[in-house]
Design a protein around this motif. Structure first.
Motif, PDB file in Angstrom:
ATOM      1  N   GLN A  89      -6.273  12.712  -5.676  1.00 60.40           N
ATOM      2  CA  GLN A  89      -6.549  11.406  -6.271  1.00 60.40           C
ATOM      3  C   GLN A  89      -5.333  10.833  -6.996  1.00 60.40           C
ATOM      4  OE1 GLN A  89     -10.131  11.290  -8.618  1.00 60.40           O
ATOM      5  NE2 GLN A  89     -11.422  11.666  -6.846  1.00 60.40           N
ATOM      6  N   GLN A  90      -4.208  11.548  -6.947  1.00 63.11           N
ATOM      7  CA  GLN A  90      -2.983  11.119  -7.621  1.00 63.11           C
ATOM      8  C   GLN A  90      -3.243  10.789  -9.093  1.00 63.11           C
ATOM      9  OE1 GLN A  90       0.011   9.007  -5.032  1.00 63.11           O
ATOM     10  NE2 GLN A  90      -1.830   8.190  -4.109  1.00 63.11           N
ATOM     11  N   PRO A 147       3.212  22.182   4.877  1.00 61.57           N
ATOM     12  CA  PRO A 147       2.611  20.860   4.999  1.00 61.57           C
ATOM     13  C   PRO A 147       3.457  19.747   4.370  1.00 61.57           C
ATOM     14  CG  PRO A 147       1.591  22.030   3.193  1.00 61.57           C
ATOM     15  CD  PRO A 147       2.572  22.987   3.818  1.00 61.57           C
ATOM     16  N   VAL A 148       3.283  18.552   4.910  1.00 65.07           N
ATOM     17  CA  VAL A 148       3.821  17.320   4.350  1.00 65.07           C
ATOM     18  C   VAL A 148       2.646  16.348   4.249  1.00 65.07           C
ATOM     19  CG1 VAL A 148       5.411  15.394   4.632  1.00 65.07           C
ATOM     20  CG2 VAL A 148       6.096  17.695   5.367  1.00 65.07           C
ATOM     21  N   THR A 149       2.403  15.813   3.051  1.00 59.61           N
ATOM     22  CA  THR A 149       1.209  14.996   2.820  1.00 59.61           C
ATOM     23  C   THR A 149       1.581  13.640   2.256  1.00 59.61           C
ATOM     24  OG1 THR A 149      -0.098  16.996   2.371  1.00 59.61           O
ATOM     25  CG2 THR A 149      -1.043  14.890   1.707  1.00 59.61           C
ATOM     26  N   LEU A 150       1.064  12.603   2.885  1.00 58.89           N
ATOM     27  CA  LEU A 150       1.225  11.223   2.423  1.00 58.89           C
ATOM     28  C   LEU A 150      -0.101  10.762   1.832  1.00 58.89           C
ATOM     29  CD1 LEU A 150       2.924   8.569   2.301  1.00 58.89           C
ATOM     30  CD2 LEU A 150       1.956   8.014   4.547  1.00 58.89           C
ATOM     31  N   ARG A 151      -0.059  10.271   0.595  1.00 54.20           N
ATOM     32  CA  ARG A 151      -1.263   9.801  -0.085  1.00 54.20           C
ATOM     33  C   ARG A 151      -1.080   8.359  -0.521  1.00 54.20           C
ATOM     34  NH1 ARG A 151      -0.465  15.141  -2.010  1.00 54.20           N
ATOM     35  NH2 ARG A 151      -2.236  16.536  -1.598  1.00 54.20           N
ATOM     36  N   ALA A 152      -2.152   7.568  -0.395  1.00 55.85           N
ATOM     37  CA  ALA A 152      -2.134   6.171  -0.826  1.00 55.85           C
ATOM     38  C   ALA A 152      -3.463   5.850  -1.505  1.00 55.85           C
ATOM     39  CB  ALA A 152      -1.913   5.233   0.360  1.00 55.85           C
ATOM     40  N   ASP A 153      -3.399   5.229  -2.663  1.00 59.12           N
ATOM     41  CA  ASP A 153      -4.604   4.849  -3.405  1.00 59.12           C
ATOM     42  C   ASP A 153      -4.445   3.448  -3.967  1.00 59.12           C
ATOM     43  OD1 ASP A 153      -6.480   7.389  -3.827  1.00 59.12           O
ATOM     44  OD2 ASP A 153      -4.403   8.077  -3.956  1.00 59.12           O
ATOM     45  N   VAL A 154      -5.576   2.777  -4.102  1.00 61.31           N
ATOM     46  CA  VAL A 154      -5.607   1.454  -4.724  1.00 61.31           C
ATOM     47  C   VAL A 154      -6.693   1.473  -5.794  1.00 61.31           C
ATOM     48  CG1 VAL A 154      -5.782  -1.024  -4.392  1.00 61.31           C
ATOM     49  CG2 VAL A 154      -4.976   0.427  -2.516  1.00 61.31           C
ATOM     50  N   VAL A 155      -6.300   1.187  -7.031  1.00 63.07           N
ATOM     51  CA  VAL A 155      -7.234   1.099  -8.149  1.00 63.07           C
ATOM     52  C   VAL A 155      -7.615  -0.364  -8.339  1.00 63.07           C
ATOM     53  CG1 VAL A 155      -7.532   1.477 -10.622  1.00 63.07           C
ATOM     54  CG2 VAL A 155      -6.261   3.136  -9.248  1.00 63.07           C
ATOM     55  N   ASN A 156      -8.912  -0.622  -8.491  1.00 62.47           N
ATOM     56  CA  ASN A 156      -9.423  -1.985  -8.658  1.00 62.47           C
ATOM     57  C   ASN A 156      -9.015  -2.849  -7.458  1.00 62.47           C
ATOM     58  OD1 ASN A 156     -10.642  -4.284  -9.648  1.00 62.47           O
ATOM     59  ND2 ASN A 156      -9.222  -4.549 -11.375  1.00 62.47           N
ATOM     60  N   VAL A 157      -9.523  -2.469  -6.300  1.00 62.46           N
ATOM     61  CA  VAL A 157      -9.159  -3.133  -5.043  1.00 62.46           C
ATOM     62  C   VAL A 157      -9.384  -4.639  -5.112  1.00 62.46           C
ATOM     63  CG1 VAL A 157      -9.774  -3.341  -2.607  1.00 62.46           C
ATOM     64  CG2 VAL A 157      -9.575  -1.075  -3.654  1.00 62.46           C
ATOM     65  N   GLY A 158     -10.497  -5.059  -5.693  1.00 65.96           N
ATOM     66  CA  GLY A 158     -10.812  -6.480  -5.765  1.00 65.96           C
ATOM     67  C   GLY A 158     -10.075  -7.234  -6.845  1.00 65.96           C
ATOM     68  N   ASN A 159      -9.224  -6.533  -7.611  1.00 64.74           N
ATOM     69  CA  ASN A 159      -8.509  -7.143  -8.734  1.00 64.74           C
ATOM     70  C   ASN A 159      -9.470  -7.887  -9.658  1.00 64.74           C
ATOM     71  OD1 ASN A 159      -6.057  -7.433 -10.079  1.00 64.74           O
ATOM     72  ND2 ASN A 159      -5.691  -9.474  -9.222  1.00 64.74           N
ATOM     73  N   THR A 182      -3.190  10.937 -15.594  1.00 60.19           N
ATOM     74  CA  THR A 182      -3.643  11.172 -16.957  1.00 60.19           C
ATOM     75  C   THR A 182      -5.111  11.597 -16.927  1.00 60.19           C
ATOM     76  OG1 THR A 182      -4.452   8.927 -17.353  1.00 60.19           O
ATOM     77  CG2 THR A 182      -2.105   9.333 -17.742  1.00 60.19           C
ATOM     78  N   VAL A 183      -5.607  12.023 -18.085  1.00 59.22           N
ATOM     79  CA  VAL A 183      -7.018  12.387 -18.197  1.00 59.22           C
ATOM     80  C   VAL A 183      -7.907  11.193 -17.884  1.00 59.22           C
ATOM     81  CG1 VAL A 183      -8.806  13.088 -19.837  1.00 59.22           C
ATOM     82  CG2 VAL A 183      -6.616  14.280 -19.798  1.00 59.22           C
ATOM     83  N   VAL A 184      -7.475   9.995 -18.281  1.00 55.78           N
ATOM     84  CA  VAL A 184      -8.254   8.792 -17.990  1.00 55.78           C
ATOM     85  C   VAL A 184      -8.463   8.637 -16.487  1.00 55.78           C
ATOM     86  CG1 VAL A 184      -8.194   6.270 -18.042  1.00 55.78           C
ATOM     87  CG2 VAL A 184      -7.653   7.571 -20.097  1.00 55.78           C
ATOM     88  N   ASP A 185      -7.441   8.971 -15.687  1.00 56.57           N
ATOM     89  CA  ASP A 185      -7.571   8.852 -14.239  1.00 56.57           C
ATOM     90  C   ASP A 185      -8.624   9.814 -13.695  1.00 56.57           C
ATOM     91  OD1 ASP A 185      -5.535   6.967 -14.187  1.00 56.57           O
ATOM     92  OD2 ASP A 185      -3.978   8.462 -13.870  1.00 56.57           O
TER      93      ASP A 185
END
Length: 816
Positions: free
Chosen positions: A191-192, A778-790, A195-198
């Motif tokens: 989940q990348q 292994p090689v791992t690519l991760r992508a995340d978007v927080v608040n997708v709808g802005n 912080t604890v908040v994440d």
């Protein structure tokens, strides 16, 4: 809650206690020899993530992830490769997949040992090489050990099967009479989470008090504030940062819902709704060298190095090093964030002694910080502004650094008696220019009075204790004795700066205030010493179908306050010295392996008040506030899917001044009742749900003059929902997607319930893809978007804060 209802709630617990005590006294005491009886593991589903690699390495990983011993002739697997296996499935099925195309088959020698051979082999080949399933070590630690004895991951690998329950040590969640959840290193990575908040964004009982680009990681758990100072590090308060927690060196985040005075002692600021324990990383059996490149919007760049090795005979020495850095502009106007984290974890294990140590340094520079917002009394809250806008100033900032360390020691006198000692400390320094803009009208005009603050805090924390297991007739006991010590000294220097005006919809910059002539050295303002002695006994009978935990802690709180001008004690800064005894009782009834019922009564402590000058009882020192919780729940464990359903009531007292007599008394009360449902696991191959829903009823039961009696407690919504999943897709191997929806219903800012904060919803999305190089790494690519709808919204969990704007996170990790 009426007295009769309290008695009804206590009766099942007391009855269970009488039954177990009677069984205990009916037989003489006999020390129970430890028997490590292992149940057959071949049919129990486990989570596997073994990439393509040489078969010898793959079998080592299989042993570690399955819990089985593997015996194999080294010549049999030489120059043989496996295509790997991933998902949650029985070890026998996973092993069959792992061996597909190798020309080899497996055979169970006994319930916990498997060997490889060629089809048709009459007998096992000579010269086997034994592969340890967890650590390559020649010793077996007792169940009561804390060091190096993490509970295994649950199906799906996102949460653990249990965690540390204070002085009771590590316990399976099904045998824990409290509501807990433990997030793993795998989940932090996937989940990348920074912080604890994440990471707590997955928990329906928790809300962050601040949004992005803010001051610290303070939380709201079960409707009560929990500050960053109340987080523990390997079970010890006063070690981790009081500002923000970076997860680069953290292996697990253990969350306890509800008070914990017996289990952990009084936390520095008296957490009531729950606590957070941080478990640092340790070196694993396989050597690890992992490098990660990071990008966060708008222009934050950084990286992380994670290196682990084991050395010495039986790999008894371990070293885990982590270094992380990010820096650049965030999506919030005028805001930039630079963070440096360095951690080192060392461990040593012999047949009867275990030692580990941690050393860490954390530094963070945040410019254009955006802390909380306030609002004028009686004013209706205007619509939330664009989440990228900053209602503070470009010159607002907070800079801090922390240097911390900890040492733990354990020794087994017998297989059933273990003694331990741990000591840790921290030095923190901070420099801030911060303020909370107050909204003045419906147009969003604000007035902020910033302050220049320079502060420090130092802490020294220690705990010594012992654990013993014995039997009295048909009853097994696991007894724990603990003594704790926490000394904290803090100092600050605060200077009020000229007020500035702005607008939440159209921020206005003001000239930076002059700091000329302002002192730069903080003055000691307080010193707090908290000591305690705790004794607890965990009794179990009927093959652990009936369990009872009883205990108590005697806690003493001593506070010395000093003048912020002179640093000396004055009549206006009275001290504090009070004690309290906090009992607790919990029970587990587990009629079937997959289902357990539990209940508890447990308390939390907070420093009591001192009547201020001007009241009729000025100078009166009140004992610590005692908050209490009653909880009943049920837990489910289907092997691949787990859940907890709990009903609780927490009552917190508070001080109020009688308007007629002008006397301070401890007659205020807030009562939070709730129903909490959480779930986790991997019920279908590759599909891992996580989250749940919490229903809350926070009521101000007793207020000054009764004016707000029966009103909804500020910041406590009726519904909190966090529902998400992680899915390893079947159509693209090693490609996964994730999604999470967070919903919070309407809450109020004020005790009179005249200033509502509308409900809000946030959606987060993620994806990752892994490849395996020719060398099997292994090689791992991760992508995340927080608040997708802005989405633009206000949050009101303890403070009024703006929502985080749409934020992109991208990382590339490679093992070497």
């Amino acid at each position: 809650m009426t007295t009769s209802f309290k008695r009804m709630r206590r009766q099942p617990v007391l009855a269970a206690g009488v039954l177990l005590m009677a069984c205990s006294m009916a037989q003489p005491v006999a020390v129970r020899a430890q028997v490590s009886a292992q149940a057959p593991l071949a049919g129990q589903a486990r989570t596997f993530d073994i990439p393509a690699q040489p078969l010898a390495d793959g079998m080592t990983a299989f042993g570690r992830q399955s819990g089985l011993q593997v015996s194999v002739d080294a010549t049999l697997v030489r120059d043989v490769s496996t295509s790997g296996v991933s998902g949650t499935l029985p070890p026998s099925q996973a092993l069959a997949t792992l061996l597909a195309g190798t020309g080899l088959v497996f055979r169970f020698v006994n319930a916990t040992t498997v060997t490889l051979e060629r089809p048709g082999a009459a007998a096992p080949r000579p010269g086997p090489v034994q592969l340890d399933p967890v650590r390559v070590q020649g010793n077996q630690m007792p169940a009561q050990a804390d060091i190096g004895n993490l509970m295994p991951p649950y199906a799906g690998g996102m949460v653990a099967t249990g965690g540390r329950v204070g002085i009771l040590g590590n316990r399976d969640y099904m045998d824990t009479p409290f509501s807990t959840i433990v997030y793993t290193e795998k989940m932090i990575e996937d989940q990348q989470a920074r912080t604890v908040v994440d990471i707590v964004a997955n928990d329906p009982s928790i809300r962050s008090q601040y949004g992005q680009a803010t001051y610290d990681d303070r939380l709201f758990i079960r409707g009560f504030p929990v500050y960053t100072q109340d987080f523990s590090f390997n079970g010890l308060y006063g070690v981790s940062s009081p500002y923000a927690i970076d997860l680069a060196g953290i292996e697990r985040v253990e969350i306890f819902h509800g008070p914990t005075a017996l289990l952990n002692g009084m936390s520095p600021l008296g957490a009531v709704g729950g606590t957070i324990n941080l478990v640092p990383k340790r070196a694993t059996a396989e050597p690890l060298t992992r490098l990660t490149a990071l990008y966060l919007s708008d222009t934050q760049l950084g990286g992380q190095a994670d290196i682990g090795r084991r050395f010495g005979p039986d790999d008894s020495l371990g070293l885990r090093l982590n270094a992380a850095y990010t820096g650049g502009n965030t999506p919030v106007q005028w805001n930039s964030d630079k963070l440096l984290s360095l951690t080192a974890g060392f461990d040593f294990r012999s047949d009867s002694t275990r030692v580990d140590a941690d050393l860490g340094y954390l530094q963070r520079f945040v410019d254009g910080s955006r802390p909380n917002t306030t609002i004028a009394a009686g004013l209706q809250l205007p619509a939330a502004p664009n989440s990228r806008l900053n209602d503070n100033q470009p010159w607002s900032h907070y800079y801090f650094n922390d240097l911390y360390g900890m040492l733990r020691f354990e020794h087994d006198f017998t297989p059933d008696i273990t003694a331990y000692a741990k000591v840790g400390g921290r030095r923190s320094n901070g420099r801030f220019i911060i303020g909370a803009p107050q909204i003045l009208d419906a147009q969003g005009d604000t007035l902020m009075t910033p302050r220049r603050s320079v502060n420090y805090s130092e802490s020294l924390s220690a705990e010594v204790g012992g654990k013993a297991k014995f039997t009295t007739g048909p009853v097994r006991h696991e007894m724990a004795l603990s003594g704790s010590y926490l000394l904290t000294e803090s100092g600050s220097l605060n200077v009020t700066l000229p007020a500035v005006r702005s607008n939440i919809y159209a921020p206005v910059t003001a000239p930076a205030p002059s700091l000329a002539g302002i002192p730069t050295q903080p003055v000691r303002t307080s010193q707090t010493l908290m000591t305690g002695v705790a004794l607890a006994d965990s009794l179990s009978a009927l093959d652990d179908k009936l369990q009872l935990i009883i205990g108590g802690r005697l806690q003493r709180v001593q506070v010395s306050n000093y003048s912020a001008v002179t640093g000396l004690t004055t009549a206006a800064t009275p001290g504090y010295d009070q004690s309290a005894l906090t009992p607790a009782v919990g029970f587990v009834v587990r009629p079937w392996k997959a289902l357990s019922f539990y209940g508890n009564y447990i308390e939390a402590l907070q420093q009591g008040p001192v009547a201020a000058a001007g009241t009729t009882n000025a100078g009166q020192v009140f004992p610590p506030f005692v908050s209490n919780q009653y909880e009943l729940g049920v837990k489910l464990d289907l092997g691949t899917f787990g859940a907890t359903l709990s009903a609780f009531q927490i009552t917190q007292p508070s001080a109020i001044v009688n308007a007629t007599t002008n006397t301070l008394s401890v007659d205020g009360e807030q009562r939070n009742r709730g129903l909490e449902l959480s779930m986790f696991g991997e019920p279908f191959q590759g599909f891992k749900p996580l989250g749940g829903i919490t229903f809350l009823e926070g009521v101000l039961a007793s207020t000054a003059g009764g004016v707000n009696n029966g009103k909804i407690a500020p910041g406590v919504p009726a519904v909190q929902m966090n529902l998400g999943f992680d899915w390893d897709t079947w159509f693209i191997k090693r490609f996964a997607v994730s999604a999470r929806v967070i919903y919070t219903s309407l809450a109020y800012l004020d005790a009179a319930n005249q200033q509502p904060v509308p409900a809000w919803t946030r959606v987060d999305l993620g994806a990752r893809y892994s490849i395996v190089r020719a060398d099997g790494k292994p090689v791992t690519l991760r992508a995340d978007v927080v608040n997708v709808g802005n989405n633009n919204y206000w949050t009101a969990s303890g403070t009024l804060s703006q929502s985080p704007p749409r934020t992109f996170l991208l990382s590339l990790s490679a093992d070497f």
